[in-house]
Each structure stands twice: as structure tokens, then as C-alpha cells.
Design an enzyme around this catalytic site. Structure first.
Site, PDB file in Angstrom:
ATOM      1  N   LYS A  44       1.764  -4.033   6.227  1.00 42.96           N
ATOM      2  CA  LYS A  44       0.817  -5.147   6.057  1.00 42.96           C
ATOM      3  C   LYS A  44      -0.294  -5.179   7.112  1.00 42.96           C
ATOM      4  O   LYS A  44      -0.914  -6.209   7.341  1.00 42.96           O
ATOM      5  CB  LYS A  44       1.531  -6.515   6.027  1.00 42.96           C
ATOM      6  CG  LYS A  44       2.701  -6.633   5.098  1.00 42.96           C
ATOM      7  CD  LYS A  44       2.517  -5.962   3.766  1.00 42.96           C
ATOM      8  CE  LYS A  44       1.520  -6.634   2.866  1.00 42.96           C
ATOM      9  NZ  LYS A  44       1.244  -5.777   1.677  1.00 42.96           N
ATOM     10  N   SER A  45      -0.536  -4.026   7.716  1.00 44.53           N
ATOM     11  CA  SER A  45      -1.582  -3.961   8.745  1.00 44.53           C
ATOM     12  C   SER A  45      -2.896  -3.401   8.218  1.00 44.53           C
ATOM     13  O   SER A  45      -3.869  -3.297   8.965  1.00 44.53           O
ATOM     14  CB  SER A  45      -1.105  -3.075   9.901  1.00 44.53           C
ATOM     15  OG  SER A  45       0.083  -3.567  10.433  1.00 44.53           O
ATOM     16  N   THR A  47      -2.715  -0.552   5.744  1.00 42.38           N
ATOM     17  CA  THR A  47      -2.390   0.840   5.377  1.00 42.38           C
ATOM     18  C   THR A  47      -3.223   1.330   4.195  1.00 42.38           C
ATOM     19  O   THR A  47      -3.811   2.418   4.239  1.00 42.38           O
ATOM     20  CB  THR A  47      -0.898   0.931   4.947  1.00 42.38           C
ATOM     21  OG1 THR A  47      -0.133  -0.004   5.689  1.00 42.38           O
ATOM     22  CG2 THR A  47      -0.368   2.330   5.094  1.00 42.38           C
ATOM     23  N   TRP A  49      -5.925   0.051   2.855  1.00 42.29           N
ATOM     24  CA  TRP A  49      -7.377   0.041   3.144  1.00 42.29           C
ATOM     25  C   TRP A  49      -7.753   1.361   3.844  1.00 42.29           C
ATOM     26  O   TRP A  49      -8.729   2.016   3.494  1.00 42.29           O
ATOM     27  CB  TRP A  49      -7.680  -1.156   4.042  1.00 42.29           C
ATOM     28  CG  TRP A  49      -9.119  -1.485   4.221  1.00 42.29           C
ATOM     29  CD1 TRP A  49     -10.185  -0.847   3.647  1.00 42.29           C
ATOM     30  CD2 TRP A  49      -9.665  -2.537   5.015  1.00 42.29           C
ATOM     31  NE1 TRP A  49     -11.351  -1.448   4.045  1.00 42.29           N
ATOM     32  CE2 TRP A  49     -11.049  -2.484   4.878  1.00 42.29           C
ATOM     33  CE3 TRP A  49      -9.098  -3.523   5.838  1.00 42.29           C
ATOM     34  CZ2 TRP A  49     -11.899  -3.385   5.543  1.00 42.29           C
ATOM     35  CZ3 TRP A  49      -9.932  -4.423   6.483  1.00 42.29           C
ATOM     36  CH2 TRP A  49     -11.313  -4.350   6.341  1.00 42.29           C
ATOM     37  N   HIS A  99       5.045   4.487   7.818  1.00 44.69           N
ATOM     38  CA  HIS A  99       5.354   3.281   8.601  1.00 44.69           C
ATOM     39  C   HIS A  99       6.378   3.614   9.687  1.00 44.69           C
ATOM     40  O   HIS A  99       6.918   2.709  10.322  1.00 44.69           O
ATOM     41  CB  HIS A  99       5.963   2.193   7.704  1.00 44.69           C
ATOM     42  CG  HIS A  99       5.013   1.596   6.709  1.00 44.69           C
ATOM     43  ND1 HIS A  99       3.718   1.235   7.019  1.00 44.69           N
ATOM     44  CD2 HIS A  99       5.182   1.251   5.405  1.00 44.69           C
ATOM     45  CE1 HIS A  99       3.143   0.714   5.943  1.00 44.69           C
ATOM     46  NE2 HIS A  99       4.001   0.721   4.958  1.00 44.69           N
ATOM     47  N   ARG A 121      -2.810  -4.917  13.330  1.00 44.94           N
ATOM     48  CA  ARG A 121      -3.348  -6.191  12.833  1.00 44.94           C
ATOM     49  C   ARG A 121      -2.700  -7.337  13.596  1.00 44.94           C
ATOM     50  O   ARG A 121      -1.552  -7.203  14.064  1.00 44.94           O
ATOM     51  CB  ARG A 121      -3.023  -6.311  11.335  1.00 44.94           C
ATOM     52  CG  ARG A 121      -3.637  -7.502  10.654  1.00 44.94           C
ATOM     53  CD  ARG A 121      -3.254  -7.553   9.179  1.00 44.94           C
ATOM     54  NE  ARG A 121      -4.027  -8.551   8.479  1.00 44.94           N
ATOM     55  CZ  ARG A 121      -3.836  -8.902   7.201  1.00 44.94           C
ATOM     56  NH1 ARG A 121      -2.905  -8.296   6.486  1.00 44.94           N
ATOM     57  NH2 ARG A 121      -4.581  -9.828   6.629  1.00 44.94           N
ATOM     58  N   SER A 129       1.054 -12.158   5.471  1.00 45.01           N
ATOM     59  CA  SER A 129       0.922 -11.174   4.401  1.00 45.01           C
ATOM     60  C   SER A 129       2.314 -10.755   3.902  1.00 45.01           C
ATOM     61  O   SER A 129       2.561 -10.659   2.692  1.00 45.01           O
ATOM     62  CB  SER A 129       0.121  -9.968   4.923  1.00 45.01           C
ATOM     63  OG  SER A 129      -0.157  -9.074   3.896  1.00 45.01           O
ATOM     64  N   TYR A 184      -7.349  -4.010  12.160  1.00 40.43           N
ATOM     65  CA  TYR A 184      -7.768  -4.561  10.865  1.00 40.43           C
ATOM     66  C   TYR A 184      -8.970  -5.481  11.092  1.00 40.43           C
ATOM     67  O   TYR A 184      -9.925  -5.479  10.324  1.00 40.43           O
ATOM     68  CB  TYR A 184      -6.576  -5.349  10.310  1.00 40.43           C
ATOM     69  CG  TYR A 184      -6.784  -6.040   8.990  1.00 40.43           C
ATOM     70  CD1 TYR A 184      -6.443  -5.419   7.798  1.00 40.43           C
ATOM     71  CD2 TYR A 184      -7.296  -7.340   8.937  1.00 40.43           C
ATOM     72  CE1 TYR A 184      -6.607  -6.072   6.580  1.00 40.43           C
ATOM     73  CE2 TYR A 184      -7.470  -7.989   7.724  1.00 40.43           C
ATOM     74  CZ  TYR A 184      -7.125  -7.354   6.552  1.00 40.43           C
ATOM     75  OH  TYR A 184      -7.299  -7.994   5.342  1.00 40.43           O
ATOM     76  N   PHE A 220     -12.849  -4.821  -0.105  1.00 36.18           N
ATOM     77  CA  PHE A 220     -11.737  -5.546  -0.760  1.00 36.18           C
ATOM     78  C   PHE A 220     -12.002  -5.683  -2.262  1.00 36.18           C
ATOM     79  O   PHE A 220     -11.135  -5.402  -3.082  1.00 36.18           O
ATOM     80  CB  PHE A 220     -11.584  -6.924  -0.095  1.00 36.18           C
ATOM     81  CG  PHE A 220     -10.423  -7.714  -0.601  1.00 36.18           C
ATOM     82  CD1 PHE A 220      -9.134  -7.466  -0.153  1.00 36.18           C
ATOM     83  CD2 PHE A 220     -10.604  -8.712  -1.550  1.00 36.18           C
ATOM     84  CE1 PHE A 220      -8.050  -8.187  -0.620  1.00 36.18           C
ATOM     85  CE2 PHE A 220      -9.527  -9.445  -2.026  1.00 36.18           C
ATOM     86  CZ  PHE A 220      -8.249  -9.184  -1.561  1.00 36.18           C
ATOM     87  N   MET A 223     -11.719  -2.351  -4.143  1.00 36.95           N
ATOM     88  CA  MET A 223     -10.322  -1.928  -4.266  1.00 36.95           C
ATOM     89  C   MET A 223      -9.562  -2.808  -5.257  1.00 36.95           C
ATOM     90  O   MET A 223      -8.712  -2.334  -5.992  1.00 36.95           O
ATOM     91  CB  MET A 223      -9.631  -1.941  -2.896  1.00 36.95           C
ATOM     92  CG  MET A 223     -10.047  -0.765  -2.022  1.00 36.95           C
ATOM     93  SD  MET A 223      -9.264  -0.804  -0.390  1.00 36.95           S
ATOM     94  CE  MET A 223      -7.532  -0.693  -0.791  1.00 36.95           C
ATOM     95  N   ARG A 248      -4.219  -9.442  -1.811  1.00 32.13           N
ATOM     96  CA  ARG A 248      -4.041 -10.896  -1.878  1.00 32.13           C
ATOM     97  C   ARG A 248      -5.305 -11.629  -1.448  1.00 32.13           C
ATOM     98  O   ARG A 248      -6.026 -12.181  -2.252  1.00 32.13           O
ATOM     99  CB  ARG A 248      -2.829 -11.263  -1.005  1.00 32.13           C
ATOM    100  CG  ARG A 248      -2.308 -12.667  -1.146  1.00 32.13           C
ATOM    101  CD  ARG A 248      -1.196 -12.898  -0.138  1.00 32.13           C
ATOM    102  NE  ARG A 248      -1.661 -12.756   1.238  1.00 32.13           N
ATOM    103  CZ  ARG A 248      -2.138 -13.752   1.987  1.00 32.13           C
ATOM    104  NH1 ARG A 248      -2.173 -14.973   1.512  1.00 32.13           N
ATOM    105  NH2 ARG A 248      -2.549 -13.520   3.232  1.00 32.13           N
TER     106      ARG A 248
END
Ligand code: A3P
Length: 287
Positions: A44-45, A47, A49, A99, A121, A129, A184, A220, A223, A248
Site C-alpha cells: 500500500k505504499s 507499488t 503506481w 514486498h 509512504r 489504505s 509516495y 491516478f 490508471m 481507491r
């Protein structure tokens, strides 16, 4: 529903996605190539992106590959059971996501000239997240409530282990010329400047129009509209599409709408204690 977890050398992984064999394969058998690019993060950092940015840089800003091959096939996670098969289809320079904490990483990396990009992040935004993501992706276990998730996070009772250990482990490499770290928040604040820095680190020369294209197609909104990047292709036994989407909000500071003052103070106190020996400062540390 969630997949059962198991521990490998003190770190939690999920059955069906990982196995002792798949993690040990990375550690001991993976043959790292000198031009490999590793996209390493705590979950959730950012990845995915970074997968998008790196894929676009690799293809000189041309979005065709990002729009025709899914992000998890373009830059598969090396620790997963499916990786040895996915690895066969990768073209050089290979972009490989992970990860894994530093101590479980491919031993052959440390003898290679391959590069690592480590994206960090604000951990409070990671918690938010994760809170939403654990409700939709079955490899995570859903916490009873938000308070429980904060406690599990600070105690390292989480898939892929403790965020604090992950960051501290990887930051041992911060002065290594093969290691590049970015946040991030920096990507959000200055996407173009970040892409330029990444190109420099990777030794890739893109002209202005190509850089603009990388920024545009990794935004964002781009994507979210791209079915090869928004995870809508994942089957419903892995992700519950009815309950939410992977892309999200894509903002920083969403923790302020989730943490109570008491939760924020509790987290900050533990953060300061656990991070004090790192001797680094980050943009989110405004306690
Ligand atoms: P949120 O849940 O806060 O929206 P990872 O890829 O490591 O799982 O990280 C997912 C987080 O990155 C999600 O955060 C997701 O929305 C965000 N994200 C993905 N692509 C992004 C982009 N292009 N710009 C901003 N945030 C992005």
C-alpha cells in the site's frame, strides 16, 4: 473469506499466493540479471503506481504495453507461487516487484549490478489504505476494527511483517549506488520531477514529450481507466469487486479522516520510539 497465513523466518505470508518454496526460491535460487529493476515496497505504499511509471519509462513513454498487458504480468511479485512461470515471459530489462523485507531478498541481488527502487509512504496513510484493501483482497486478513488494525500494524502482526522493520532493513542500503528511494508523497507533489530523477537513476534518456507521456499515463485517473492497471481483471476469488476498488483515492493525508486524535497520538509515540535510531527524517513527521 481470507487466505490462511503462515510464517517464514518470522514474517507472515499468505497460503495459495506464497509458499515456503516460493519464498525460498527468491532467496536462494533466483538468478538476478545485472539489468534487473526491482520495485520494492511495503504493501500500500504505491507499488502499482511505480510499476506503471517503470513500465512507461522502459517503453519510452509508449503506453501500448501498459494498455495490453496487466500490471502484475509486466512486473510480477517475485515471492509469489506464480512467479517462476511469469518470470519466463519477462523481457529485459526485467521489472520485478517485491514486498519482501531486506533479510529475505534474493541473495544473488547483492552480488549483481541490478537496481532497486524503494517507495515509501506515510505509514498512517498505509494503515488507511490497508483498512479498505483488507476488506476486498482475500490475501489479507480483515482486522476487527480500525483500532485493531493500528495495533496489529505497530506490533508487526501483518502480512509481510512490520513496516518499521521493512523500512529500517531497506534503509541499510540508502547509500548504495544501486538503491534509489522515493516517497509516495514526493510522487504526488512532483510527478514529473520524480520521473526525471528515476530516469537518471536508471540511465534512461527520455525527451520532454516522452517524460510527459510517462506522467500522463501513470496518473491516478489514467490508471483507474486502464483495465490492465486497475485490477478489475482479477477474478472474484481473489478480489471482491463489489466491495470497493483497488485504485481507491490516491491522495496523501487521508489518515486525518480516519484516525481519532487519541489514535494519532498513540501511533506517533510508537513511531518516534521505533524510528529514532534511523537518523532520517520524512515529510510526514510533523508531530
Ligand atoms: P489508497 O488506498 O490510499 O487510494 P499499492 O500499489 O502499494 O498496493 O498501493 C495502493 C495505493 O496507491 C492506493 O492508495 C492507490 O489508490 C494508490 N495509487 C495507485 N496508483 C496511484 C496513482 N497513479 N496516483 C496516486 N495514487 C495511486
Amino acid at each position: 473469506m481470507s487466505f490462511d497465513h503462515f510464517e517464514y523466518k518470522g514474517v507472515k505470508f499468505a497460503h495459495k499466493v506464497h509458499s515456503e518454496k516460493s519464498i525460498s526460491y527468491v532467496e536462494n535460487e533466483l538468478k538476478v540479471l545485472d539489468d534487473d529493476i526491482f520495485n520494492v515496497t511495503y504493501p500500500k505504499s504505491g507499488t502499482n503506481w511505480m510499476i506503471e511509471i517503470l513500465s512507461l519509462i522502459k517503453h519510452n513513454g509508449d503506453a501500448t504495453v501498459c494498455q495490453s498487458i496487466s500490471s502484475y504480468e509486466r512486473a510480477p511479485w517475485q515471492e509469489t507461487i506464480d512467479f517462476p512461470e511469469q518470470e519466463k515471459k519477462l523481457t529485459q530489462p526485467r521489472i520485478i516487484s517485491s514486498h519482501l523485507p531486506h533479510h529475505l531478498f534474493a541473495k544473488s541481488f547483492f552480488k549483481s549490478k541490478a537496481k532497486i527502487i524503494y517507495t515509501m509512504r506515510n505509514p498512517k496513510d498505509i494503515i488507511v489504505s490497508l483498512f479498505h484493501f483488507t476488506k476486498i483482497l482475500y490475501i489479507f486478513k480483515e482486522s476487527e476494527n480500525f483500532q485493531q488494525l493500528i495495533e496489529d500494524f505497530v506490533n508487526g502482526n501483518a502480512l509481510y511483517g512490520s513496516w518499521f522493520d521493512h523500512v529500517k532493513g531497506w534503509m541499510q542500503m540508502k547509500d548504495d549506488s544501486r538503491f534509489f528511494f522515493i516517497t509516495y508523497e514526493e510522487l504526488l507533489k512532483d510527478p514529473r520531477g520524480s520521473v526525471v530523477k528515476l530516469c537518471k537513476f536508471l540511465g534512461k534518456q527520455l525527451d520532454d514529450a516522452q517524460i510527459d507521456s510517462v506522467v500522463k499515463h501513470s496518473s491516478f485517473n489514467s490508471m483507474k481507466e486502464n483495465k490492465m492497471s486497475n485490477w478489475t481483471q482479477l477474478t472474484s476469488d481473489i478480489l471482491d469487486h463489489a466491495k470497493g476498488s483497488f485504485l481507491r483515492k490516491g491522495v496523501s493525508g487521508d489518515w486525518k479522516t480516519h484516525f481519532t486524535v487519541a489514535q494519532s497520538e498513540y501511533f506517533d509515540k510508537i513511531y518516534q520510539e521505533k524510528m529514532k535510531d534511523l537518523n532520517m527524517s520524512f515529510s510526514w513527521e510533523q508531530f
